[in-house]
Design an enzyme around this catalytic site. Sequence first.
Site, mmCIF file in Angstrom:
data_model
loop_
_atom_site.group_PDB
_atom_site.id
_atom_site.type_symbol
_atom_site.label_atom_id
_atom_site.label_comp_id
_atom_site.label_asym_id
_atom_site.label_seq_id
_atom_site.Cartn_x
_atom_site.Cartn_y
_atom_site.Cartn_z
ATOM 1 N N GLU A 183 0.963 -1.271 -0.147
ATOM 2 C CA GLU A 183 0.027 0.020 0.174
ATOM 3 C C GLU A 183 1.039 1.145 0.069
ATOM 4 O OE1 GLU A 183 -3.954 1.905 2.281
ATOM 5 O OE2 GLU A 183 -2.779 0.347 3.132
ATOM 6 N N GLU A 281 -11.982 1.321 2.949
ATOM 7 C CA GLU A 281 -11.358 1.534 4.004
ATOM 8 C C GLU A 281 -11.612 3.272 4.071
ATOM 9 O OE1 GLU A 281 -6.871 0.718 5.784
ATOM 10 O OE2 GLU A 281 -7.075 1.826 3.841
#
Length: 305
Positions: A183, A281
């Site tokens: 990420e 998220e």
Amino acid sequence: MKRRDFTKAAALAAPGAALYGSVMAGSNSVLTSDPFKLNYAPHFGMFESHTGKDIVDQITFMHDHGFRAIEDNWMKARPVEEQQKIADTLERLDMRMGVFVAHEIGWSKPNLTNGDPELREKFLSDIREAAEVAKRVNAKWMTVVPGHVDLSLEMDYQTANVVESLRMASEILEPYGVVMVLESLNWWANHAGQFLTKIPQAYQICRAVNSPSCKILFDIYHQQITEGNIIPNIDKAWSEIGYFQVGDNPGRNEPGTGEINYLNVFRHIHSKGFTGIVGMEHGNSMKGKEGETAVIEAYRKSDAF
């Protein structure tokens, strides 16, 4: 419909019927249990005003409103009994498990970037533990963040250190069929000082690691802040993308609350044949049941292509 299919459908629908009705009663919009076109994955706590804290009720509610996946950053820290309960519920509802965080992340200090043997071994130990968790909960993806930059080293040396660690981690994960997804984090709003910040950088690292167990987690919220150019970057990095996450900007809430045209982005991802998971998220822009209903509506609107 075959009798066994009808029986299965009825069994799946029953546990969440009351929860589903509670949302319908509180909204003038049409909310449906039909699956979305993409596999959006809410997280625990996102619909607690409707469900309470019980994890089975939360997963059932998600299923009853069309979601066919969940993600849980903190899965690795949950007791084994709770992990198994989540896995059993997902299997019963024919839902998929998304990402969880695989290791202890160096938010304010170097982790994989400086090549420290002790830090590397701690990371690899975390990966071994995470692989067992993934097996238990039937997860295919886990999140990895290389950590903070080391100001004493040139970036190229840090990149080499990260690649070496990820190659070692890939050797652990490949027999499990599990993928760590890297990420890239924005440096403006949330994670100043992180080593991995851009999609081209993550692409370069994944190509260097050269393993099916090392891919990109393309977090659209972070990348809108860091570099924008979302759809072209998706296309350029496509071969290395294993997972998406979502949040509008500014605010990091549901689609439609910021500047990103998620209808177009989701349409594009779907048109490329993506069958993986799109993790939700982000937060809810409004509190309570009204805010939770707004999240579901936002995904219905952004998925209407």
